[in-house]
Design a protein around this motif. Structure first.
Motif, mmCIF file in Angstrom:
data_model
loop_
_atom_site.group_PDB
_atom_site.id
_atom_site.type_symbol
_atom_site.label_atom_id
_atom_site.label_comp_id
_atom_site.label_asym_id
_atom_site.label_seq_id
_atom_site.Cartn_x
_atom_site.Cartn_y
_atom_site.Cartn_z
ATOM 1 N N ALA A 1 -85.705 -33.267 -38.256
ATOM 2 C CA ALA A 1 -86.708 -32.637 -37.381
ATOM 3 C C ALA A 1 -88.105 -32.996 -37.872
ATOM 4 O O ALA A 1 -88.999 -33.284 -37.070
ATOM 5 C CB ALA A 1 -86.517 -31.119 -37.359
ATOM 6 N N TRP A 2 -88.311 -32.998 -39.188
ATOM 7 C CA TRP A 2 -89.612 -33.329 -39.762
ATOM 8 C C TRP A 2 -90.018 -34.764 -39.412
ATOM 9 O O TRP A 2 -91.181 -35.027 -39.135
ATOM 10 C CB TRP A 2 -89.583 -33.121 -41.278
ATOM 11 C CG TRP A 2 -90.903 -33.327 -41.929
ATOM 12 C CD1 TRP A 2 -91.870 -32.385 -42.134
ATOM 13 C CD2 TRP A 2 -91.420 -34.555 -42.437
ATOM 14 N NE1 TRP A 2 -92.960 -32.964 -42.744
ATOM 15 C CE2 TRP A 2 -92.702 -34.297 -42.949
ATOM 16 C CE3 TRP A 2 -90.918 -35.846 -42.518
ATOM 17 C CZ2 TRP A 2 -93.493 -35.276 -43.523
ATOM 18 C CZ3 TRP A 2 -91.702 -36.835 -43.094
ATOM 19 C CH2 TRP A 2 -92.973 -36.545 -43.583
ATOM 20 N N ARG A 3 -89.051 -35.676 -39.409
ATOM 21 C CA ARG A 3 -89.356 -37.073 -39.059
ATOM 22 C C ARG A 3 -89.792 -37.196 -37.599
ATOM 23 O O ARG A 3 -90.639 -38.012 -37.275
ATOM 24 C CB ARG A 3 -88.152 -37.958 -39.330
ATOM 25 C CG ARG A 3 -87.917 -38.183 -40.804
ATOM 26 C CD ARG A 3 -86.703 -39.072 -41.065
ATOM 27 N NE ARG A 3 -86.351 -38.963 -42.467
ATOM 28 C CZ ARG A 3 -85.148 -38.690 -42.929
ATOM 29 N NH1 ARG A 3 -84.140 -38.537 -42.094
ATOM 30 N NH2 ARG A 3 -84.934 -38.587 -44.214
ATOM 31 N N ASP A 4 -89.211 -36.359 -36.728
ATOM 32 C CA ASP A 4 -89.578 -36.385 -35.307
ATOM 33 C C ASP A 4 -90.910 -35.694 -35.045
ATOM 34 O O ASP A 4 -91.674 -36.099 -34.167
ATOM 35 C CB ASP A 4 -88.497 -35.703 -34.455
ATOM 36 C CG ASP A 4 -87.232 -36.520 -34.355
ATOM 37 O OD1 ASP A 4 -87.268 -37.741 -34.627
ATOM 38 O OD2 ASP A 4 -86.190 -35.921 -34.010
ATOM 39 N N ARG A 5 -91.180 -34.634 -35.778
ATOM 40 C CA ARG A 5 -92.391 -33.818 -35.561
ATOM 41 C C ARG A 5 -92.760 -33.190 -36.898
ATOM 42 O O ARG A 5 -92.265 -32.121 -37.241
ATOM 43 C CB ARG A 5 -92.088 -32.755 -34.503
ATOM 44 C CG ARG A 5 -93.189 -31.768 -34.188
ATOM 45 C CD ARG A 5 -94.300 -32.460 -33.421
ATOM 46 N NE ARG A 5 -95.258 -31.571 -32.844
ATOM 47 C CZ ARG A 5 -96.223 -30.932 -33.528
ATOM 48 N NH1 ARG A 5 -96.301 -31.057 -34.829
ATOM 49 N NH2 ARG A 5 -97.085 -30.175 -32.894
ATOM 50 N N SER A 6 -93.584 -33.885 -37.692
ATOM 51 C CA SER A 6 -93.868 -33.423 -39.054
ATOM 52 C C SER A 6 -94.491 -32.025 -39.053
ATOM 53 O O SER A 6 -95.166 -31.625 -38.102
ATOM 54 C CB SER A 6 -94.769 -34.413 -39.787
ATOM 55 O OG SER A 6 -96.031 -34.474 -39.195
ATOM 56 N N SER B 1 -79.838 -30.787 -35.848
ATOM 57 C CA SER B 1 -79.129 -30.937 -37.114
ATOM 58 C C SER B 1 -79.544 -29.877 -38.125
ATOM 59 O O SER B 1 -80.690 -29.409 -38.124
ATOM 60 C CB SER B 1 -79.429 -32.325 -37.697
ATOM 61 O OG SER B 1 -78.901 -32.460 -38.991
ATOM 62 N N GLU B 2 -78.615 -29.567 -39.016
ATOM 63 C CA GLU B 2 -78.914 -28.673 -40.126
ATOM 64 C C GLU B 2 -79.886 -29.332 -41.104
ATOM 65 O O GLU B 2 -80.601 -28.644 -41.834
ATOM 66 C CB GLU B 2 -77.614 -28.296 -40.853
ATOM 67 C CG GLU B 2 -77.787 -27.228 -41.882
ATOM 68 C CD GLU B 2 -76.477 -26.728 -42.444
ATOM 69 O OE1 GLU B 2 -76.528 -25.963 -43.417
ATOM 70 O OE2 GLU B 2 -75.405 -27.097 -41.934
ATOM 71 N N ASP B 3 -79.942 -30.654 -41.095
ATOM 72 C CA ASP B 3 -80.850 -31.394 -41.965
ATOM 73 C C ASP B 3 -82.246 -31.385 -41.344
ATOM 74 O O ASP B 3 -82.543 -32.162 -40.438
ATOM 75 C CB ASP B 3 -80.351 -32.829 -42.164
ATOM 76 C CG ASP B 3 -81.191 -33.617 -43.150
ATOM 77 O OD1 ASP B 3 -82.278 -33.135 -43.558
ATOM 78 O OD2 ASP B 3 -80.771 -34.725 -43.523
ATOM 79 N N LYS B 4 -83.107 -30.512 -41.823
ATOM 80 C CA LYS B 4 -84.435 -30.335 -41.232
ATOM 81 C C LYS B 4 -85.363 -31.508 -41.536
ATOM 82 O O LYS B 4 -86.435 -31.616 -40.938
ATOM 83 C CB LYS B 4 -85.061 -29.020 -41.685
ATOM 84 C CG LYS B 4 -84.244 -27.804 -41.278
ATOM 85 C CD LYS B 4 -83.886 -27.838 -39.797
ATOM 86 C CE LYS B 4 -82.914 -26.738 -39.425
ATOM 87 N NZ LYS B 4 -82.011 -27.113 -38.362
ATOM 88 N N ASP C 1 -88.574 -32.814 -50.467
ATOM 89 C CA ASP C 1 -88.451 -34.269 -50.292
ATOM 90 C C ASP C 1 -89.480 -34.822 -49.314
ATOM 91 O O ASP C 1 -89.884 -35.976 -49.434
ATOM 92 C CB ASP C 1 -87.046 -34.659 -49.808
ATOM 93 C CG ASP C 1 -85.974 -34.444 -50.858
ATOM 94 O OD1 ASP C 1 -86.296 -34.215 -52.037
ATOM 95 O OD2 ASP C 1 -84.779 -34.500 -50.474
ATOM 96 N N VAL C 2 -89.884 -34.011 -48.321
ATOM 97 C CA VAL C 2 -90.838 -34.482 -47.312
ATOM 98 C C VAL C 2 -92.223 -33.845 -47.469
ATOM 99 O O VAL C 2 -93.106 -34.058 -46.634
ATOM 100 C CB VAL C 2 -90.301 -34.264 -45.868
ATOM 101 C CG1 VAL C 2 -89.032 -35.074 -45.636
ATOM 102 C CG2 VAL C 2 -90.086 -32.788 -45.572
ATOM 103 N N GLY C 3 -92.397 -33.048 -48.515
ATOM 104 C CA GLY C 3 -93.702 -32.439 -48.762
ATOM 105 C C GLY C 3 -93.976 -31.179 -47.973
ATOM 106 O O GLY C 3 -95.134 -30.789 -47.811
#
Length: 131
Positions: free
Chosen positions: A69-74, A63-66, A99-101
């Motif tokens: 990806a961050w949720r799967d592998r921070s 997805s273009e929404d990274k 948003d995810v730091g």
């Protein structure tokens, strides 16, 4: 298509992290993003990137929404070519990473080579107007 610009970006990225995890866009993601399937299939692209000595891990990017990806592998940082800096896509990416730091780190874009230019070159050669 993997080219010297990608290699330069990955090399520079490795210099700025302890573990380099590279996301390779799925075929479906590329089709949705660019309106055409990738020239090189996902399995081959994964193998090419995984074979680079400075890449520690390769994951499939869907997805273009990274943030997904961050949720799967921070991760702490995402690396992009500086052609994204100041663009609407770059600004959305920067906000999503905040948003995810995580942060966005930009490296110089390789001007003389791009996948689009390579694809055009190949298409012209297949049409007989090589040169």
């Amino acid at each position: 298509m993997f080219h010297i610009g990608h290699l330069n970006l990955l090399r520079r990225s490795r210099e700025h992290c302890n573990t380099l995890v590279v996301g390779v866009a799925s075929d479906e993601y590329v089709l949705g993003l660019k309106g055409r399937e990738p020239v090189v299939p996902l399995a081959e692209r994964l193998e090419i990137v995984a074979s680079l000595r400075f890449v520690d891990e390769v994951i499939v990017d869907h997805s273009e929404d990274k943030r997904l990806a961050w949720r799967d592998r921070s991760f702490d940082a995402i690396f992009k070519g500086d052609d994204w800096r100041g663009s609407p896509k770059g600004e959305r990416l920067e906000q999503a990473m905040r948003d995810v730091g995580a942060r966005v780190v930009y490296f110089p874009y390789t001007l003389h080579t791009s996948s689009t230019r390579l694809r055009g070159y190949i298409e012209r050669s297949e049409a007989g107007s090589f040169g």
